[in-house]
Design a protein around this motif. Structure first.
Motif, short mmCIF file in Angstrom:
data_model
loop_
_atom_site.label_atom_id
_atom_site.label_comp_id
_atom_site.label_asym_id
_atom_site.label_seq_id
_atom_site.Cartn_x
_atom_site.Cartn_y
_atom_site.Cartn_z
N PRO A 166 -83.25 -75.72 49.77
CA PRO A 166 -83.21 -77.14 50.15
C PRO A 166 -81.80 -77.74 50.15
CG PRO A 166 -84.20 -76.82 47.97
CD PRO A 166 -84.11 -75.47 48.60
N ARG A 167 -80.94 -77.32 49.22
CA ARG A 167 -79.58 -77.86 49.21
C ARG A 167 -78.80 -77.39 50.43
NH1 ARG A 167 -80.76 -76.62 43.95
NH2 ARG A 167 -80.66 -78.34 42.44
N LEU A 168 -78.99 -76.14 50.78
CA LEU A 168 -78.34 -75.60 51.98
C LEU A 168 -78.83 -76.34 53.21
CD1 LEU A 168 -76.58 -73.46 53.39
CD2 LEU A 168 -78.57 -71.93 53.34
N LEU A 169 -80.13 -76.58 53.29
CA LEU A 169 -80.71 -77.28 54.44
C LEU A 169 -80.17 -78.71 54.53
CD1 LEU A 169 -82.75 -76.55 56.68
CD2 LEU A 169 -84.49 -77.75 55.35
N ALA A 170 -80.01 -79.36 53.38
CA ALA A 170 -79.48 -80.73 53.38
C ALA A 170 -78.05 -80.76 53.90
CB ALA A 170 -79.56 -81.32 51.98
N SER A 171 -77.25 -79.77 53.52
CA SER A 171 -75.86 -79.70 53.99
C SER A 171 -75.82 -79.45 55.49
CB SER A 171 -75.10 -78.58 53.25
OG SER A 171 -75.00 -78.86 51.88
N ILE A 172 -76.69 -78.57 55.97
CA ILE A 172 -76.76 -78.29 57.40
C ILE A 172 -77.20 -79.54 58.17
CG2 ILE A 172 -77.97 -76.96 59.17
CD1 ILE A 172 -78.05 -74.63 57.15
N GLU A 173 -78.15 -80.27 57.62
CA GLU A 173 -78.62 -81.49 58.29
C GLU A 173 -77.47 -82.48 58.46
OE1 GLU A 173 -82.05 -84.98 58.00
OE2 GLU A 173 -81.71 -83.64 56.28
N ASN A 174 -76.65 -82.63 57.44
CA ASN A 174 -75.50 -83.54 57.54
C ASN A 174 -74.56 -83.10 58.66
OD1 ASN A 174 -72.43 -83.95 55.89
ND2 ASN A 174 -73.58 -85.65 56.73
N LEU A 175 -74.28 -81.81 58.74
CA LEU A 175 -73.41 -81.30 59.80
C LEU A 175 -74.04 -81.50 61.17
CD1 LEU A 175 -72.22 -77.98 58.11
CD2 LEU A 175 -70.85 -80.04 58.51
N GLN A 176 -75.35 -81.31 61.24
CA GLN A 176 -76.06 -81.52 62.51
C GLN A 176 -75.97 -82.98 62.95
OE1 GLN A 176 -78.13 -79.67 64.65
NE2 GLN A 176 -78.07 -77.65 63.67
N GLN A 177 -76.05 -83.90 61.99
CA GLN A 177 -75.93 -85.32 62.32
C GLN A 177 -74.55 -85.64 62.89
OE1 GLN A 177 -76.89 -87.16 58.57
NE2 GLN A 177 -79.07 -87.30 59.04
N LEU A 178 -73.52 -85.07 62.25
CA LEU A 178 -72.16 -85.30 62.73
C LEU A 178 -71.96 -84.66 64.11
CD1 LEU A 178 -70.19 -84.65 59.41
CD2 LEU A 178 -70.73 -86.87 60.45
N PHE A 179 -72.54 -83.49 64.30
CA PHE A 179 -72.48 -82.82 65.60
C PHE A 179 -73.14 -83.69 66.66
CE2 PHE A 179 -74.25 -80.07 68.87
CZ PHE A 179 -73.17 -79.24 69.20
N ALA A 180 -74.32 -84.23 66.33
CA ALA A 180 -75.05 -85.07 67.28
C ALA A 180 -74.26 -86.32 67.65
CB ALA A 180 -76.41 -85.46 66.71
N ARG A 181 -73.51 -86.83 66.69
CA ARG A 181 -72.70 -88.02 66.95
C ARG A 181 -71.63 -87.71 68.01
NH1 ARG A 181 -68.46 -90.81 62.88
NH2 ARG A 181 -68.03 -92.68 64.08
N HIS A 182 -70.98 -86.56 67.87
CA HIS A 182 -70.01 -86.13 68.87
C HIS A 182 -70.67 -85.91 70.23
CE1 HIS A 182 -67.57 -85.34 65.29
NE2 HIS A 182 -66.52 -85.24 66.07
N LEU A 183 -71.86 -85.32 70.19
CA LEU A 183 -72.59 -85.03 71.43
C LEU A 183 -72.94 -86.32 72.16
CD1 LEU A 183 -73.97 -82.91 73.23
CD2 LEU A 183 -76.01 -83.15 71.80
N ARG A 184 -73.44 -87.31 71.42
CA ARG A 184 -73.80 -88.58 72.04
C ARG A 184 -72.57 -89.24 72.65
NH1 ARG A 184 -77.37 -89.37 67.44
NH2 ARG A 184 -79.54 -89.40 68.13
N MET A 185 -71.44 -89.17 71.94
CA MET A 185 -70.22 -89.79 72.45
C MET A 185 -69.77 -89.11 73.74
SD MET A 185 -66.40 -90.01 70.93
CE MET A 185 -66.14 -88.37 71.62
N ARG A 186 -69.84 -87.76 73.77
CA ARG A 186 -69.42 -87.02 74.96
C ARG A 186 -70.31 -87.38 76.14
NH1 ARG A 186 -71.75 -83.48 78.58
NH2 ARG A 186 -72.65 -82.22 76.94
N MET A 187 -71.62 -87.46 75.90
CA MET A 187 -72.55 -87.79 76.98
C MET A 187 -72.32 -89.21 77.48
SD MET A 187 -76.11 -85.95 75.83
CE MET A 187 -76.33 -84.18 76.08
#
Length: 264
Positions: A162-183
């Motif tokens: 669960p801790r690993l998954l939580a860290s990955i989720e945070n990175l995914q959120q930041l990734f999605a933020r960049h993706l939305r900005m690019r789009m």
């Protein structure tokens, strides 16, 4: 800075006032309603939510831990900007942590895990096929990161970390933020020599091609996990993140995004 619509969207699911504010502010930042460099005025936010400044401070501390805001001398709490350097670090961390998750998840993958993960692939594919016009395509683009995370979350859950998954989720959120900005940049910036009438339809076609490739790669990762082939799944993942990430990274550099603060 009106956050009413964001607060309404999470109010039913938030267990505490602080978490309600965290969810509302996080969503506002990820969707660009609170852009990079914007100052978060605690008093104004407290007034909009009808609470004291205590839960606001607690919420901002959590968001700072997620890399979405930071405290800047003489300015207060500021939304972090999106930089190419910060995004490159996110890609590196995603590859490292998600490879670890797959290494643990693949040997434990069951038929039920396969069906659940493929369900998200099909859900995204159905939504993609229904977004053939500029309006629906743009709406799907705005939430593509959410669909992407739901798939990856289901892929990694068998790792039981669960801790690993939580860290990955945070990175995914930041990734999605960049993706939305690019789009967003792509939708608002016609290519050289491109008419304003033709541009939206070309963007729809480009998005559909990109999403189809992503979904095919998702499906291949699921099948590798279902064979308990961690090495193959990790190889697919690394290519998946590096290939699509490199294009986003180049786009960030092309438009000159940067600054001293970064979402990292």
């Amino acid at each position: 800075m009106n956050l009413d619509s964001y607060a309404v969207g999470v109010a039913r699911n938030a267990p505490t006032v602080t978490e309600l504010i965290v969810q509302a502010l996080r969503r506002a930042i990820l969707e660009g309603a609170l852009p990079g460099g914007a100052t978060v005025h605690q008093e104004k936010v407290a007034k909009q939510f009808g609470v004291s400044r205590v839960p606001i401070r607690e919420a901002l501390l959590k968001l700072e831990g997620e890399g979405l805001v930071e405290t800047v001398p003489r300015r207060g709490v500021v939304v972090t900007t999106l930089s190419a350097e910060g995004f490159e670090e996110i890609l590196e961390m995603r590859i490292a942590l998600e490879s670890l998750a797959l290494e643990r998840a693949a040997p434990r993958f069951t038929d039920a895990d396969k069906e659940a993960a493929l369900m998200w692939v099909q859900k995204a594919r159905d939504d993609m096929l229904a977004s053939a016009n500029p309006d629906t395509n743009k709406e799907l683009a705005s939430r593509w990161g959410e669909l992407n995370w739901e798939f990856h979350r289901r892929l990694y859950e068998p790792a039981d970390r669960p801790r690993l998954l939580a860290s990955i989720e945070n990175l995914q959120q930041l990734f999605a933020r960049h993706l939305r900005m690019r789009m967003s940049i792509d939708w608002e910036t016609p290519q050289e020599g491109e008419s304003s009438d033709a541009a939206p339809h070309k963007k729809v076609a480009a998005n559909l091609r990109d999403w189809a490739t992503v979904l095919e790669e998702h499906e291949q990762m699921v099948l590798a996990c279902s064979r308990h082939d961690a090495a193959a799944a990790i190889a697919l993942l690394k290519h998946h993140i590096a290939d699509h990430g490199a294009r986003l990274l180049q786009r960030l550099r092309d438009v000159g995004q940067g600054g001293k603060t970064s979402a990292n």
